[in-house]
Scaffold this motif. Structure first.
Motif, PDB file in Angstrom:
ATOM      1  N   LEU A 165      42.661  43.666  46.234  1.00 16.83           N
ATOM      2  CA  LEU A 165      43.706  45.041  46.111  1.00 16.83           C
ATOM      3  C   LEU A 165      44.987  44.688  45.588  1.00 16.83           C
ATOM      4  CD1 LEU A 165      44.346  48.035  46.953  1.00 16.83           C
ATOM      5  CD2 LEU A 165      45.194  47.234  49.184  1.00 16.83           C
ATOM      6  N   VAL A 166      45.519  43.539  45.912  1.00 11.71           N
ATOM      7  CA  VAL A 166      46.843  43.068  45.327  1.00 11.71           C
ATOM      8  C   VAL A 166      46.903  43.123  43.678  1.00 11.71           C
ATOM      9  CG1 VAL A 166      48.727  41.430  45.083  1.00 11.71           C
ATOM     10  CG2 VAL A 166      47.772  42.107  47.301  1.00 11.71           C
ATOM     11  N   GLY A 167      45.626  42.248  43.210  1.00 12.92           N
ATOM     12  CA  GLY A 167      45.447  42.044  42.048  1.00 12.92           C
ATOM     13  C   GLY A 167      45.112  43.570  40.964  1.00 12.92           C
ATOM     14  N   TYR A 168      44.338  44.417  41.862  1.00 10.22           N
ATOM     15  CA  TYR A 168      44.218  45.670  41.272  1.00 10.22           C
ATOM     16  C   TYR A 168      45.590  46.501  40.890  1.00 10.22           C
ATOM     17  CZ  TYR A 168      42.315  50.525  40.853  1.00 10.22           C
ATOM     18  OH  TYR A 168      42.243  51.804  40.340  1.00 10.22           O
ATOM     19  N   LEU A 169      46.221  46.483  42.055  1.00  6.53           N
ATOM     20  CA  LEU A 169      47.710  47.173  41.857  1.00  6.53           C
ATOM     21  C   LEU A 169      48.449  46.577  40.677  1.00  6.53           C
ATOM     22  CD1 LEU A 169      48.185  48.184  45.654  1.00  6.53           C
ATOM     23  CD2 LEU A 169      47.452  49.578  44.065  1.00  6.53           C
ATOM     24  N   VAL A 170      48.690  45.315  40.937  1.00  2.00           N
ATOM     25  CA  VAL A 170      49.472  44.674  39.803  1.00  2.00           C
ATOM     26  C   VAL A 170      48.984  44.803  38.335  1.00  2.00           C
ATOM     27  CG1 VAL A 170      49.853  42.293  38.866  1.00  2.00           C
ATOM     28  CG2 VAL A 170      50.175  42.850  41.290  1.00  2.00           C
ATOM     29  N   ASN A 171      47.663  44.749  38.115  1.00  2.00           N
ATOM     30  CA  ASN A 171      47.098  45.023  36.902  1.00  2.00           C
ATOM     31  C   ASN A 171      47.284  46.445  36.447  1.00  2.00           C
ATOM     32  OD1 ASN A 171      43.815  45.853  35.746  1.00  2.00           O
ATOM     33  ND2 ASN A 171      45.267  44.429  34.677  1.00  2.00           N
ATOM     34  N   VAL A 172      47.000  47.681  37.356  1.00  2.00           N
ATOM     35  CA  VAL A 172      47.246  48.807  36.932  1.00  2.00           C
ATOM     36  C   VAL A 172      48.908  49.119  36.828  1.00  2.00           C
ATOM     37  CG1 VAL A 172      47.201  51.440  37.605  1.00  2.00           C
ATOM     38  CG2 VAL A 172      45.379  49.746  37.923  1.00  2.00           C
ATOM     39  N   HIS A 173      49.700  48.494  37.663  1.00  2.00           N
ATOM     40  CA  HIS A 173      51.223  48.792  37.486  1.00  2.00           C
ATOM     41  C   HIS A 173      51.553  48.262  36.054  1.00  2.00           C
ATOM     42  CE1 HIS A 173      55.553  47.924  38.487  1.00  2.00           C
ATOM     43  NE2 HIS A 173      55.487  49.183  38.455  1.00  2.00           N
ATOM     44  N   SER A 174      50.995  46.912  35.956  1.00  2.00           N
ATOM     45  CA  SER A 174      51.375  46.230  34.605  1.00  2.00           C
ATOM     46  C   SER A 174      51.029  46.958  33.399  1.00  2.00           C
ATOM     47  CB  SER A 174      51.129  44.795  34.627  1.00  2.00           C
ATOM     48  OG  SER A 174      51.396  43.996  35.640  1.00  2.00           O
ATOM     49  N   ASP A 175      50.115  47.407  33.374  1.00  2.00           N
ATOM     50  CA  ASP A 175      49.439  48.183  32.329  1.00  2.00           C
ATOM     51  C   ASP A 175      50.322  49.474  32.066  1.00  2.00           C
ATOM     52  OD1 ASP A 175      47.209  46.758  31.313  1.00  2.00           O
ATOM     53  OD2 ASP A 175      45.931  47.920  32.671  1.00  2.00           O
ATOM     54  N   SER A 201      54.853  36.351  31.808  1.00  2.00           N
ATOM     55  CA  SER A 201      54.501  37.213  30.370  1.00  2.00           C
ATOM     56  C   SER A 201      53.212  37.947  30.694  1.00  2.00           C
ATOM     57  CB  SER A 201      54.776  36.134  29.424  1.00  2.00           C
ATOM     58  OG  SER A 201      55.664  35.659  28.920  1.00  2.00           O
ATOM     59  N   GLY A 202      52.166  37.310  31.094  1.00  2.00           N
ATOM     60  CA  GLY A 202      50.862  38.042  31.464  1.00  2.00           C
ATOM     61  C   GLY A 202      50.569  38.582  32.475  1.00  2.00           C
ATOM     62  N   ALA A 203      51.493  39.584  33.155  1.00  2.00           N
ATOM     63  CA  ALA A 203      51.239  40.078  34.440  1.00  2.00           C
ATOM     64  C   ALA A 203      50.092  40.612  34.571  1.00  2.00           C
ATOM     65  CB  ALA A 203      52.594  41.138  34.779  1.00  2.00           C
ATOM     66  N   ASN A 204      49.706  41.567  33.450  1.00  2.00           N
ATOM     67  CA  ASN A 204      48.295  42.335  33.628  1.00  2.00           C
ATOM     68  C   ASN A 204      47.308  41.480  33.949  1.00  2.00           C
ATOM     69  OD1 ASN A 204      49.265  41.475  31.053  1.00  2.00           O
ATOM     70  ND2 ASN A 204      47.888  43.132  30.064  1.00  2.00           N
ATOM     71  N   PHE A 205      47.379  40.332  33.214  1.00  2.00           N
ATOM     72  CA  PHE A 205      46.178  39.321  33.115  1.00  2.00           C
ATOM     73  C   PHE A 205      46.379  38.608  34.480  1.00  2.00           C
ATOM     74  CE2 PHE A 205      47.828  38.984  28.512  1.00  2.00           C
ATOM     75  CZ  PHE A 205      46.735  40.117  28.058  1.00  2.00           C
ATOM     76  N   LEU A 206      47.298  38.347  35.131  1.00  2.00           N
ATOM     77  CA  LEU A 206      47.637  37.745  36.480  1.00  2.00           C
ATOM     78  C   LEU A 206      46.987  38.831  37.320  1.00  2.00           C
ATOM     79  CD1 LEU A 206      48.472  35.669  38.619  1.00  2.00           C
ATOM     80  CD2 LEU A 206      50.591  36.962  38.484  1.00  2.00           C
ATOM     81  N   GLY A 207      46.797  39.856  37.301  1.00  2.00           N
ATOM     82  CA  GLY A 207      46.619  41.147  38.535  1.00  2.00           C
ATOM     83  C   GLY A 207      45.017  40.982  38.142  1.00  2.00           C
ATOM     84  N   GLU A 208      44.218  40.973  37.008  1.00  2.00           N
ATOM     85  CA  GLU A 208      42.938  40.834  36.895  1.00  2.00           C
ATOM     86  C   GLU A 208      42.256  39.731  37.294  1.00  2.00           C
ATOM     87  OE1 GLU A 208      39.458  42.875  33.795  1.00  2.00           O
ATOM     88  OE2 GLU A 208      41.628  42.932  33.144  1.00  2.00           O
ATOM     89  N   ILE A 209      42.877  38.782  36.822  1.00  2.00           N
ATOM     90  CA  ILE A 209      42.202  37.459  37.518  1.00  2.00           C
ATOM     91  C   ILE A 209      42.403  37.366  39.091  1.00  2.00           C
ATOM     92  CG2 ILE A 209      42.807  34.871  37.658  1.00  2.00           C
ATOM     93  CD1 ILE A 209      43.870  34.972  34.785  1.00  2.00           C
ATOM     94  N   GLU A 211      42.461  39.889  41.048  1.00  2.00           N
ATOM     95  CA  GLU A 211      41.331  40.838  41.465  1.00  2.00           C
ATOM     96  C   GLU A 211      40.011  40.362  41.579  1.00  2.00           C
ATOM     97  OE1 GLU A 211      39.872  45.267  39.876  1.00  2.00           O
ATOM     98  OE2 GLU A 211      41.557  44.238  38.736  1.00  2.00           O
ATOM     99  N   TRP A 212      39.519  39.666  40.440  1.00  2.00           N
ATOM    100  CA  TRP A 212      38.143  39.299  40.456  1.00  2.00           C
ATOM    101  C   TRP A 212      37.981  37.803  41.385  1.00  2.00           C
ATOM    102  CZ3 TRP A 212      35.479  42.993  39.976  1.00  2.00           C
ATOM    103  CH2 TRP A 212      35.634  44.182  39.202  1.00  2.00           C
ATOM    104  N   ALA A 213      39.182  37.131  41.311  1.00  2.00           N
ATOM    105  CA  ALA A 213      39.177  36.024  42.208  1.00  2.00           C
ATOM    106  C   ALA A 213      38.830  36.499  43.917  1.00  2.00           C
ATOM    107  CB  ALA A 213      40.330  35.093  42.056  1.00  2.00           C
ATOM    108  N   GLY A 214      39.585  37.720  44.076  1.00  2.00           N
ATOM    109  CA  GLY A 214      39.477  38.048  45.611  1.00  2.00           C
ATOM    110  C   GLY A 214      37.914  38.597  45.699  1.00  2.00           C
ATOM    111  N   PHE A 215      37.667  39.524  44.647  1.00  2.00           N
ATOM    112  CA  PHE A 215      36.185  39.662  44.690  1.00  2.00           C
ATOM    113  C   PHE A 215      35.108  38.848  44.902  1.00  2.00           C
ATOM    114  CE2 PHE A 215      32.325  41.194  42.200  1.00  2.00           C
ATOM    115  CZ  PHE A 215      32.117  42.416  42.890  1.00  2.00           C
ATOM    116  N   ALA A 216      35.272  37.608  44.093  1.00  2.00           N
ATOM    117  CA  ALA A 216      34.434  36.520  44.297  1.00  2.00           C
ATOM    118  C   ALA A 216      34.472  35.882  45.655  1.00  2.00           C
ATOM    119  CB  ALA A 216      34.660  35.390  43.231  1.00  2.00           C
ATOM    120  N   LEU A 217      35.707  35.665  46.589  1.00  2.00           N
ATOM    121  CA  LEU A 217      35.717  35.305  47.727  1.00  2.00           C
ATOM    122  C   LEU A 217      35.217  36.259  48.599  1.00  2.00           C
ATOM    123  CD1 LEU A 217      36.961  33.084  49.521  1.00  2.00           C
ATOM    124  CD2 LEU A 217      39.112  34.363  49.751  1.00  2.00           C
ATOM    125  N   ALA A 218      35.290  37.467  48.577  1.00  2.00           N
ATOM    126  CA  ALA A 218      34.585  38.476  49.359  1.00  2.00           C
ATOM    127  C   ALA A 218      33.217  38.431  49.348  1.00  2.00           C
ATOM    128  CB  ALA A 218      35.264  39.868  49.170  1.00  2.00           C
TER     129      ALA A 218
END
Length: 265
Positions: A165-175, A201-209, A211-218
């Motif tokens: 969720l945090v990654g998703y929100l960071v990704n969308v907000h950064s975009d 510098s890569g806030a959108n990339f940090l968000g997506e990384i 996001e999918w790291a959390g998805f993998a853990l879950a």
């Protein structure tokens, strides 16, 4: 669609083995991509090159290349015997996946303002990846993944879901920040500010990384782990390239800002 799958696989055991092998292929591709990106940037956006074929309009490219990541899983859930979709852990994990790709394939492309054309080879590879990964992730979750009844209260699931969720929100907000850097009629690049761009510098990339790291853990599966690692390899390389590019282009670029990990890297 069940008829098609029954032609492709002689048994469920064979399909499950194929899904595992697909994950192993993705691990291998992550390693190959890591080595390749030591010498060259992913050729799209500001790093697009005519060496990779004729240009494809940015909006069209993003829409078409990302659409299979939504449509293939949708077909699997609606038109196959999805034995596990009645279970809560599987439902929540599938919902996480769809939440990302509804935004990425059906919303994001139509919000793009301008954007450099994508070389056709990059476009084609992204399309193939979305077909490959969409099938691998959702077929496993909808038909094979088995979790304990209490999995949604397990620390791995809760931590993973929060990270997603945090990654998703960071990704969308950064975009959103990147889209609104230029006023109507303006051209050229500007320094992004606000949100996580204050730190990396890569806030959108940090968000997506994230996001999918959390998805993998879950998910706790080899398929989701392979996806998370492949994503991290590609996007971390892009974040580093962006950081170097910003530092070279703007004399007043914040020196305290890191490439991808706040305060560290």
């Amino acid at each position: 669609m069940d008829a098609l799958l029954s032609r492709l696989f002689s048994s469920e055991e064979q399909e499950l083995l194929t899904l595992d092998r697909m994950a192993h292929i993705l691990f291998f591709m992550a390693a190959c991509t890591f080595l390749t990106l030591l010498f060259e940037n992913v050729p799209y956006g500001r790093y697009a090159s005519s060496r990779y074929g004729f240009p494809v309009d940015a909006r069209f490219a993003w829409f078409v290349q990302e659409l299979p990541a939504f449509l293939v899983p949708l077909c699997l859930v609606l038109w196959t015997s999805s034995a596990k979709t009645s279970l809560l852990p599987n439902q929540l994990l599938i919902a996480m996946y769809f939440c990302h790709y509804v935004q990425r394939s059906l919303i994001y492309p139509f919000l793009i303002r301008g954007g450099k054309a994508t070389p056709v080879i990059s476009f084609a590879l992204a399309f193939v990846f979305c077909v490959f990964n969409g099938y691998m992730q959702i077929r496993y979750l909808s038909h094979y993944a088995e979790y304990p009844a209490h999995w949604v209260t397990h620390p791995c699931f809760i931590t993973g879901a929060v990270l997603w969720l945090v990654g998703y929100l960071v990704n969308v907000h950064s975009d959103h920040i990147l889209r609104n850097l230029r006023k109507p009629g303006e051209t050229g690049y500007k320094i992004p500010t606000g949100g996580m761009f204050e730190y990396v510098s890569g806030a959108n990339f940090l968000g997506e990384i994230t996001e999918w790291a959390g998805f993998a853990l879950a998910c706790h599966s080899v398929q989701s782990a392979a996806f998370a690692i492949f994503t991290a390899v590609v996007l971390s390389s892009r974040a580093v390239a962006h950081h170097k590019w910003y530092l070279a282009k703007f004399e007043d670029y914040p020196k305290s800002r890191k490439a991808l990990i706040p305060f560290l890297f």
